[in-house]
Every structure is written in structure tokens, then in C-alpha cells.
Enzyme design. Structure first.
Site, mmCIF file in Angstrom:
data_model
loop_
_atom_site.group_PDB
_atom_site.id
_atom_site.type_symbol
_atom_site.label_atom_id
_atom_site.label_comp_id
_atom_site.label_asym_id
_atom_site.label_seq_id
_atom_site.Cartn_x
_atom_site.Cartn_y
_atom_site.Cartn_z
ATOM 1 N N GLU A 176 -5.768 7.932 8.318
ATOM 2 C CA GLU A 176 -5.457 8.780 7.163
ATOM 3 C C GLU A 176 -3.947 9.036 7.107
ATOM 4 O OE1 GLU A 176 -7.536 9.492 4.764
ATOM 5 O OE2 GLU A 176 -9.193 8.558 5.854
ATOM 6 N N SER A 177 -3.333 8.657 6.000
ATOM 7 C CA SER A 177 -1.871 8.633 5.921
ATOM 8 C C SER A 177 -1.202 9.972 6.223
ATOM 9 C CB SER A 177 -1.426 8.115 4.550
ATOM 10 O OG SER A 177 -1.879 8.954 3.505
ATOM 11 N N LYS A 184 -10.665 -8.659 5.313
ATOM 12 C CA LYS A 184 -10.374 -7.864 6.508
ATOM 13 C C LYS A 184 -10.902 -8.520 7.784
ATOM 14 C CE LYS A 184 -10.614 -3.686 3.691
ATOM 15 N NZ LYS A 184 -11.380 -2.480 3.348
ATOM 16 N N VAL A 242 -5.950 1.135 5.664
ATOM 17 C CA VAL A 242 -4.644 1.376 6.286
ATOM 18 C C VAL A 242 -4.032 2.621 5.637
ATOM 19 C CG1 VAL A 242 -4.241 -1.049 6.821
ATOM 20 C CG2 VAL A 242 -3.441 -0.160 4.623
ATOM 21 N N CYS A 285 0.824 -1.215 0.000
ATOM 22 C CA CYS A 285 0.000 0.000 0.000
ATOM 23 C C CYS A 285 0.858 1.265 0.000
ATOM 24 C CB CYS A 285 -0.917 0.000 1.223
ATOM 25 S SG CYS A 285 -1.891 1.503 1.374
#
Length: 241
Positions: free
Chosen positions: A85-86, A59, A72, A32
């Protein structure tokens, strides 16, 4: 199991216990690009952490308690606080562990990095559209859109006149956008940067960075993973293990 190369947890798995003292936990997935942002910031700042990989095609039920969207990355600290939230996770890490700041302290310079990030903002969705395009005839149009977005970043780099987007040393903005550039070759999108010499030079410099290069995935492995992922295969997230 935990660790960057550990098999992912899926439906029916037991939830992990408390976060070990002195560490922070990140729920991730090996391929990811969004999770890669968080992992790179953790490594760049030298933060002790535990990685729990999640099977995004199967999941675990308990994971929706960590993030109702089932996405993720997710950070979890020893107090049980959850951050999703990245970009938010990266900013949180920079503030919660201030010993080695990746965002500049100067408010204007920090704002400049965020404005540069806005120039990049359409790239992830365009790359996703390219990956998911069922008709090959749609690819040229998406590539043209990507070229336009990369031209904006080329201009920003030309105006900056530095080796990196935030100055002469690596900083947060470089890590936030790098995962998508790292995947251009695997996606056969390198032609989209043929007209951007400064971007290409930046990419070459990024590849020499030990943090960025530690997340290298060879093109064949990434393409094979994508093939399984697009078929909704539960084996996709653990491909190659």
C-alpha cells in the site's frame, strides 16, 4: 534486471534473490502513480534502493507471495519483511529512515497533512473513472467532480498561505498527491484546474523540484502506454524501452 528503466518481470520469470545489504527493494511499475509515491520518497530521503519492475498485465506467479493482491508498490527489506500500500510504504520509509523526515514531527502538523490528504482522497478514483470511461458523454460529469475536489485543495492552499501544502518547504503531503497532478496534461484534464490559481502555482513549483521532475513522463508516451494498458497488452508496462 533491476533499475527504474529496466524491463519488467512477468509470468515465468525467476524471482529475485535476497535484497542486497544496505538497500531496500521496491517492486514497481514505470507508469504507476501509486508506485511513484514510494519512489519519490526513496529519492527525497536519499535511501539506497533497488527497483524491480513488475508486468502488471502478465504478473509473475511469485509476485503474489510478495503481495496477495498483485499490486505495486511493495517494499522488501533485508530481513524479508514486506510492506504494501503506497501511503503505508511512504510512512514506513519516513520512520525507518528518520535522518530526513518528510512528515513533520509535530503531531498537530502531521495531522493537518493527513487531513489535507483526505481532501485529495477522491481524485485517484475519479481519474481512473475518466480513463476507463467507455463513453465520451461520461467525461463532462467526471470533470465536474474533479473540479469540485480541486476546489477543496485550492481552499486548503489559500488558508495555508505557503508555497506547499505542508508549509514553505516540500514535505510528505506534496509527494503523496503529486503523481496525479503530473498526469493532468497527458490526460487532457488541465481544464479542471483552470479555476485554481494557487494549485497551478503549486504545480509549477513542484515541476522545479528535482525529485518530482525526475519522474517526468511526456504526454505522448503516457497516452500510448495507456492505450496499450486498456487493451490488456502485456507490452504496456515496458512501452518505450
Amino acid at each position: 534486471m533491476s533499475g527504474a528503466s529496466a524491463r519488467s518481470l512477468g509470468k515465468g520469470s525467476a524471482p529475485p534473490g535476497p535484497v542486497p545489504e544496505g538497500q531496500i527493494r521496491v517492486y514497481s511499475m514505470r507508469f504507476c502513480p501509486f508506485a511513484q509515491r514510494t519512489l519519490m520518497v526513496l529519492k527525497a530521503k536519499g535511501i539506497r534502493h533497488e527497483i524491480i519492475n513488475i508486468n502488471l498485465k502478465n504478473k509473475p506467479e511469485w509476485f503474489f507471495e510478495k503481495n496477495p493482491f498483485g499490486l505495486v508498490p511493495v517494499l522488501e527489506n533485508t530481513q524479508g519483511h514486506l510492506i504494501t500500500e503506497s501511503v503505508i510504504t511512504c510512512e514506513y520509509l519516513d520512520e525507518a529512515y528518520p535522518e530526513k523526515k518528510l512528515f513533520p514531527d509535530d503531531p498537530y502538523e502531521k495531522a493537518c497533512q493527513k487531513m489535507t490528504f483526505e481532501l485529495f482522497s477522491k481524485v485517484p478514483s475519479l481519474v481512473t473513472s475518466f480513463i476507463r470511461a467507455k463513453r465520451k458523454e461520461d467525461h463532462p460529469g467526471i470533470k465536474e467532480e474533479l473540479k469540485k475536489e480541486f476546489s477543496k485543495l485550492e481552499e486548503a492552499m489559500a488558508n495555508k498561505r505557503t508555497a506547499f501544502f505542508g508549509g514553505n518547504s516540500l514535505s510528505m503531503i506534496d509527494y503523496l498527491i503529486w503523481p496525479w497532478f503530473q498526469r493532468l496534461e497527458a490526460l487532457e484534464l488541465n481544464e479542471c484546474i483552470d479555476h485554481t490559481p494557487k494549485l497551478k502555482l503549486w504545480m509549477a513549483t513542484m515541476q522545479e523540484d528535482p525529485v518530482a521532475s525526475s519522474h517526468f513522463i511526456d504526454a505522448k508516451t503516457y497516452r500510448d502506454y495507456l492505450s496499450l494498458y486498456l487493451q490488456d497488452s502485456p507490452e504496456a508496462c515496458d512501452y518505450g524501452l
